[in-house]
Design a protein around this motif. Structure first.
Motif, PDB file in Angstrom:
ATOM      1  N   GLU A 165      31.187   2.783  -7.202  1.00  0.00           N
ATOM      2  CA  GLU A 165      32.646   2.699  -7.051  1.00  0.00           C
ATOM      3  C   GLU A 165      33.207   3.838  -6.206  1.00  0.00           C
ATOM      4  O   GLU A 165      34.286   4.346  -6.488  1.00  0.00           O
ATOM      5  CB  GLU A 165      33.297   2.703  -8.436  1.00  0.00           C
ATOM      6  N   ASN A 166      32.486   4.217  -5.175  1.00  0.00           N
ATOM      7  CA  ASN A 166      32.877   5.351  -4.353  1.00  0.00           C
ATOM      8  C   ASN A 166      32.746   5.030  -2.870  1.00  0.00           C
ATOM      9  O   ASN A 166      32.068   4.091  -2.487  1.00  0.00           O
ATOM     10  CB  ASN A 166      31.985   6.550  -4.698  1.00  0.00           C
ATOM     11  N   GLU A 167      33.377   5.860  -2.062  1.00  0.00           N
ATOM     12  CA  GLU A 167      33.267   5.758  -0.601  1.00  0.00           C
ATOM     13  C   GLU A 167      32.248   6.797  -0.144  1.00  0.00           C
ATOM     14  O   GLU A 167      32.421   7.992  -0.408  1.00  0.00           O
ATOM     15  CB  GLU A 167      34.628   6.050   0.041  1.00  0.00           C
ATOM     16  N   PHE A 168      31.196   6.356   0.504  1.00  0.00           N
ATOM     17  CA  PHE A 168      30.169   7.289   0.956  1.00  0.00           C
ATOM     18  C   PHE A 168      30.496   7.787   2.365  1.00  0.00           C
ATOM     19  O   PHE A 168      30.673   7.004   3.284  1.00  0.00           O
ATOM     20  CB  PHE A 168      28.784   6.645   0.882  1.00  0.00           C
ATOM     21  N   LEU A 169      30.573   9.113   2.476  1.00  0.00           N
ATOM     22  CA  LEU A 169      30.922   9.751   3.744  1.00  0.00           C
ATOM     23  C   LEU A 169      29.710  10.010   4.622  1.00  0.00           C
ATOM     24  O   LEU A 169      29.836  10.073   5.836  1.00  0.00           O
ATOM     25  CB  LEU A 169      31.609  11.091   3.472  1.00  0.00           C
ATOM     26  N   GLY A 170      28.576  10.202   3.992  1.00  0.00           N
ATOM     27  CA  GLY A 170      27.389  10.505   4.772  1.00  0.00           C
ATOM     28  C   GLY A 170      26.261  10.999   3.900  1.00  0.00           C
ATOM     29  O   GLY A 170      26.446  11.285   2.718  1.00  0.00           O
ATOM     30  N   GLN A 171      25.107  11.080   4.516  1.00  0.00           N
ATOM     31  CA  GLN A 171      23.915  11.561   3.828  1.00  0.00           C
ATOM     32  C   GLN A 171      23.072  12.328   4.827  1.00  0.00           C
ATOM     33  O   GLN A 171      23.131  12.082   6.033  1.00  0.00           O
ATOM     34  CB  GLN A 171      23.126  10.387   3.256  1.00  0.00           C
ATOM     35  N   ILE A 172      22.296  13.263   4.302  1.00  0.00           N
ATOM     36  CA  ILE A 172      21.437  14.065   5.159  1.00  0.00           C
ATOM     37  C   ILE A 172      20.292  14.614   4.318  1.00  0.00           C
ATOM     38  O   ILE A 172      20.473  14.875   3.128  1.00  0.00           O
ATOM     39  CB  ILE A 172      22.235  15.213   5.845  1.00  0.00           C
ATOM     40  N   ASP A 173      19.131  14.750   4.939  1.00  0.00           N
ATOM     41  CA  ASP A 173      18.012  15.332   4.206  1.00  0.00           C
ATOM     42  C   ASP A 173      17.483  16.555   4.939  1.00  0.00           C
ATOM     43  O   ASP A 173      17.693  16.714   6.144  1.00  0.00           O
ATOM     44  CB  ASP A 173      16.909  14.295   3.964  1.00  0.00           C
TER      45      ASP A 173
END
Length: 160
Positions: free
Chosen positions: A127-135
């Motif tokens: 139930e959220n807005e994902f802004l980005g991901q990084i590893d």
């Protein structure tokens, strides 16, 4: 906009990145602490970490309560354990209803599993807005490079 960077760090890698991200977004910083102590050396650390993920463990968090209502942006950081996020992150998600937030996620690892980890985290936080991901691969070993990468990634959130 008020932001929180919340993370679990096993060997200090995720902590290094979380601190740099918090600095970039001027957000509050919370390191999850558990009553369970995981082995830090030898084969045992991999066995217990993997077992904890596979059995869906939710270790008790011993942090003071987090007032999630004051944050619109939450950045979650985890080491990758058995292709997933660490059990203390599972405890965080179970203990707090994280919904209607802008979410950024990052993972630290020694060479794989981040994509599966991100998929599982997104599924656990629907139930959220994902802004980005990084590893980040071995952040402490490549400290300067990874700190720069973390700061640059997180700096993009302040303009949203």
């Amino acid at each position: 906009m008020k932001a929180l960077v919340v993370y679990f760090s096993f060997e200090g890698n995720t902590k290094l990145v979380a601190e740099k991200i918090s600095e970039a977004i001027k957000g509050d910083l919370v390191e999850l602490k558990t009553s369970k102590v995981y082995p830090k050396e030898g084969v045992g650390k991999f066995f217990w970490g993997g077992k904890s993920v596979l059995f869906g463990e939710e270790p008790e968090l011993i942090n003071p309560p987090i007032d999630m209502g004051q944050y619109d942006t939450v950045i979650i950081g985890t080491p990758v354990w058995a292709g997933s996020f660490a059990p203390p992150i599972k405890s965080l998600i179970s203990q707090y209803h994280i919904a209607g937030k802008r979410i950024g996620i990052f993972a630290c690892h020694g060479g794989g599993g981040a994509a599966k980890c991100f998929d599982k985290l997104k599924k656990a936080l629907p139930e959220n807005e994902f802004l980005g991901q990084i590893d980040f691969v071995e952040p402490k070993r490549k400290s300067e490079e990874n700190c720069r990468k973390a700061f640059t990634w997180a700096s993009g959130f302040s303009s949203l």
